[in-house]
Structures are given as structure tokens and as C-alpha cells.
Scaffold this motif. Structure first.
Motif: not given
Length: 163
Positions: A37-41, A156-160
Motif C-alpha cells: 500500500w505504501a506505493a499507492w495509498s 500508475r503502479v499497476s500499469e507499471a
């Protein structure tokens, strides 16, 4: 003011959706594992020195995440209640500080042309103090903005990371 507050609903529902150009299998792991979660929350960035504790399994049902931070981050705990891979996640969100509250949060993922439609929702009771607060502030707008930011970062994170 008290009359206006008394007329507010006894419960609330906040919801936002987005489309992510990645399959549900690429999106779901970012939800199902609190350590990711740190990458997107949107709330992870409120207090860089926030204390975090993880418990239970590393992901899925029974996984927990507790935090304690400054006055912006507050203190609370999340527990995954239901985890259906790549389609649905439900968790109990318990706020301890600054105001005690327990809400239900859900993430619903659906395969769509070009990716995944994700819906992030939160439901809870609206106690009297919450009703008073809502006389002055639109909670859907306040929390909804955080949901929108979180969904943009999850996109952003999921598409990367891809499938």
C-alpha cells in the motif's frame, strides 16, 4: 446547527471508480497485501515517521495493518475480511484517533475492454458528531478526493508492473 445535524443520514457511503490499463490480476495484489500500500495509498504519505505493524498472513483474509502517526495520520487498524482473487476485497477499517469509528471498505474489480474497472467504496455509521461535522464539510468531497488520488496512484503502479 444542531437541528441541521440531527437531520443528516445515520450512515454514509463514499465511492469512486477508475479504469486501469492492466488486467485485474495485475491490480489485485496491490490491494491484497498491505505491505504494498505504501506505493499507492494516499494516507501513507501523511506522516513519514508513522509506525506500522503488520499481522496475520502476508496477504488475504486475516491480514492486518495497524498504524500510529501524528495528528494528520491518526491511529487505526485494517483487517482483510474477504478476498476473492482479482475480483473483490473487503476490509474492516478501525479508526482509534483522532475520532473512533469503524467502517467497511470494499474494492470491486471487473475486467473491461482495455483493462480493469475498479470501484473503491467506504460505508459506515454517521454518529452525531459526524453529523455535526458534515454540516460544515462535505465528507464525500473530502474523502472522495483521497480515493481519486489513491486510484490514480494505484493505476500508475499497476500499469507499471503489468500482468
Amino acid at each position: 446547527m444542531l437541528v441541521l445535524a440531527a437531520r443528516k443520514p445515520a450512515s454514509f457511503h463514499i465511492e469512486r471508480s477508475a479504469v486501469i490499463a492492466a488486467p485485474p490480476e495485475a491490480v489485485f495484489p496491490h490491494l491484497n497485501d498491505f505491505r504494498l500500500w505504501a506505493a499507492w495509498s494516499p494516507w501513507e504519505k501523511l506522516d513519514p515517521s508513522m509506525q506500522k505493524t503488520y499481522g496475520g498472513p502476508s496477504s488475504g483474509v486475516g491480514s492486518t495493518y495497524a498504524w500510529s502517526g501524528d495528528s494528520k495520520a491518526g491511529e487505526g487498524k485494517m483487517t482483510i475480511l474477504e478476498s476473492r482473487p482479482s475480483t473483490f476485497l473487503s476490509l474492516r477499517l478501525e479508526f482509534l484517533k483522532p475520532f473512533p469509528a469503524t467502517n467497511t471498505v470494499t474494492y470491486t474489480l471487473a475486467q473491461k475492454a482495455g483493462g480493469t474497472e475498479i470501484t473503491w467504496a467506504m460505508d459506515g455509521e454517521n454518529p452525531f458528531m459526524g453529523k455535526v461535522f458534515s454540516v460544515f464539510f462535505n465528507m464525500d468531497d473530502l474523502i472522495g478526493k483521497d480515493f481519486e488520488k489513491g486510484l490514480a496512484d494505484l493505476k500508475r503502479v499497476s500499469e507499471a508492473t503489468g500482468p
